[in-house]
Every structure is written in structure tokens, then in C-alpha cells.
Design an enzyme around this catalytic site. Sequence first.
Site, PDB file in Angstrom:
ATOM      1  N   PHE A   9      -9.027  58.756 -60.440  1.00 49.76           N
ATOM      2  CA  PHE A   9      -8.162  57.419 -60.275  1.00 49.76           C
ATOM      3  C   PHE A   9      -8.530  56.990 -58.887  1.00 49.76           C
ATOM      4  CE2 PHE A   9      -3.595  55.715 -59.453  1.00 49.76           C
ATOM      5  CZ  PHE A   9      -3.905  54.696 -60.233  1.00 49.76           C
ATOM      6  N   ILE A  11      -7.809  55.029 -56.569  1.00 57.36           N
ATOM      7  CA  ILE A  11      -6.939  54.820 -55.485  1.00 57.36           C
ATOM      8  C   ILE A  11      -6.501  56.140 -54.937  1.00 57.36           C
ATOM      9  CG2 ILE A  11      -6.230  52.785 -55.830  1.00 57.36           C
ATOM     10  CD1 ILE A  11      -3.437  53.699 -56.476  1.00 57.36           C
ATOM     11  N   SER A  12      -6.887  57.230 -55.464  1.00 59.89           N
ATOM     12  CA  SER A  12      -6.376  58.861 -55.031  1.00 59.89           C
ATOM     13  C   SER A  12      -7.439  59.266 -54.070  1.00 59.89           C
ATOM     14  CB  SER A  12      -6.397  59.839 -56.256  1.00 59.89           C
ATOM     15  OG  SER A  12      -6.782  60.924 -55.700  1.00 59.89           O
ATOM     16  N   ALA A  13      -7.077  59.535 -52.818  1.00 59.68           N
ATOM     17  CA  ALA A  13      -8.045  60.145 -51.685  1.00 59.68           C
ATOM     18  C   ALA A  13      -8.778  61.490 -52.376  1.00 59.68           C
ATOM     19  CB  ALA A  13      -7.179  60.243 -50.497  1.00 59.68           C
TER      20      ALA A  13
END
Length: 218
Positions: A9, A11-13
Site C-alpha cells: 500500500f 502510503i504505508s511506511a
Amino acid sequence: MAPIVLYHFPISAPSRSVLLVMRNLELDVEIKILNLMAGEHMKPDFLEINPQHTVPTIVDDDYILWESKAIVTYLVEQYKPDCELYPADPKTRGIINQRLYFDSTVLWARVFSAIAPIMRQGATSIPQDRKDAIKDALKTLNDYLDGQDWVAGDNCSVADLCLLASVSTLDKLGVDLNQFANITAWYDRCSTLPGYDENNEGATGFGNAIKSKLEEPF
Ligand SMILES: N[C@@H](CCC(=O)N[C@@H](CS)C(=O)NCC(=O)O)C(=O)O
């Protein structure tokens, strides 16, 4: 050899940190995006792969693994053993592992605890003590970088790539990094690493999504 599948995903760091490592190792990857906002990680076919329903998750032939730090060290050990990003020397590796755990259990854990109420409970502000806890972790990171170019020594390692995913997220959330001179110099140094722009794009998406819900800037 079939590409390694990465459930991702953008936007997940933690998810971005694995992709950064894959780009730096020049591994062949098939990215399968799971939109967590739309609940795609809770669908039965993904739960069968990872009952803990988290990204990042990789499927390498018949081998399944999740937890970003476990994934990045596996990738080096399996595909580029003893490469500079994670050298085999136990003492060097020990320091790199310490920085990886610092990211998971201190820096990113504190970021997560500050933003989870915004994402999950409709909060519109971040309590001062949570902001202070993040700044305190950044100060520790700044101290790690005293007198050295990279977080675990003189060479870029998987710890730099994981911390880049976290620090870029803070940058795009509007955290002022200028008070941490070693971090800003390191962040600038990271800009030539493979996958930097791709990571930056995901961090920007995350930062904008959170900032749009905050009553006042970080
Ligand atoms: N410690 C894990 C954290 C993974 C994690 O919590 N990922 C989040 C996205 S940032 C997720 O998949 N959340 C969905 C869920 O927990 O159901 C790692 O480093 O991989």
C-alpha cells in the site's frame, strides 16, 4: 525465476521500506496493491496468505513472509548475502539490527501512536506529548548520525532505507526537520538512492491525507 510478489500500500511506511530495499537490491518484483482504506486486506484470499492482514507481505515462490524488518533481512540473506546493505559481519549486523528495531519500536511506533487516532477515530489534532515523543526519537536518530554519513556507520544499509520511509513520512506530515542538522544532511544524501522518488510519492500521499484532517499544522 518468477518475480517476488509484494502486497503493498504505497502510503504505508513499512510497506514502502520493503520496496526501497527491493529497488536497491535490484530485485524483480510484482507489486500487488491492497487498498487498506477500502478493506482489501481483509478479503479471504489475502487472509489466507497473511492472517495478520498487514502490508508489507511478500510471496517468494512458495515462501510467505510479513513484518517489514524480517522481510528486508530475508531478501538480502536470500539474494545478495554479505552485500553492503547488510554485511555478514556479526558486529556490523548487530548495529544495523539495533537501528532497524529502533525504527520499529521507537520512531515508527511513536508516529503510529500519534496518527492512529486521526485515521481511526476521527481525531483532528495530535496531543503535544505525542509530538514531543516523536521529536525525542528524532533527536536520538540525529545523535546516531553524529560523525557518520549513514545511520549504522560509513555505508548505507537496510536500516537507512527503513528509516528513510519513516522520516520522509514525518517530513510530508509537516514536521520541521531543520532543527536536526545531521538528519537533514542524511535525508539529502538519501535522495540519490534507487526508489527515492517512488517512496517520496507515497509519503506525500500519506502526509496530505493526514494533514487534510488536522485543525492545525504539526
Ligand atoms: N510492524 C509491521 C507493521 C505493519 C503494519 O501495521 N502495516 C499496516 C499499514 S502501515 C497495516 O497493514 N495495517 C492493516 C491492519 O493492521 O489491518 C511491519 O513493519 O511490517
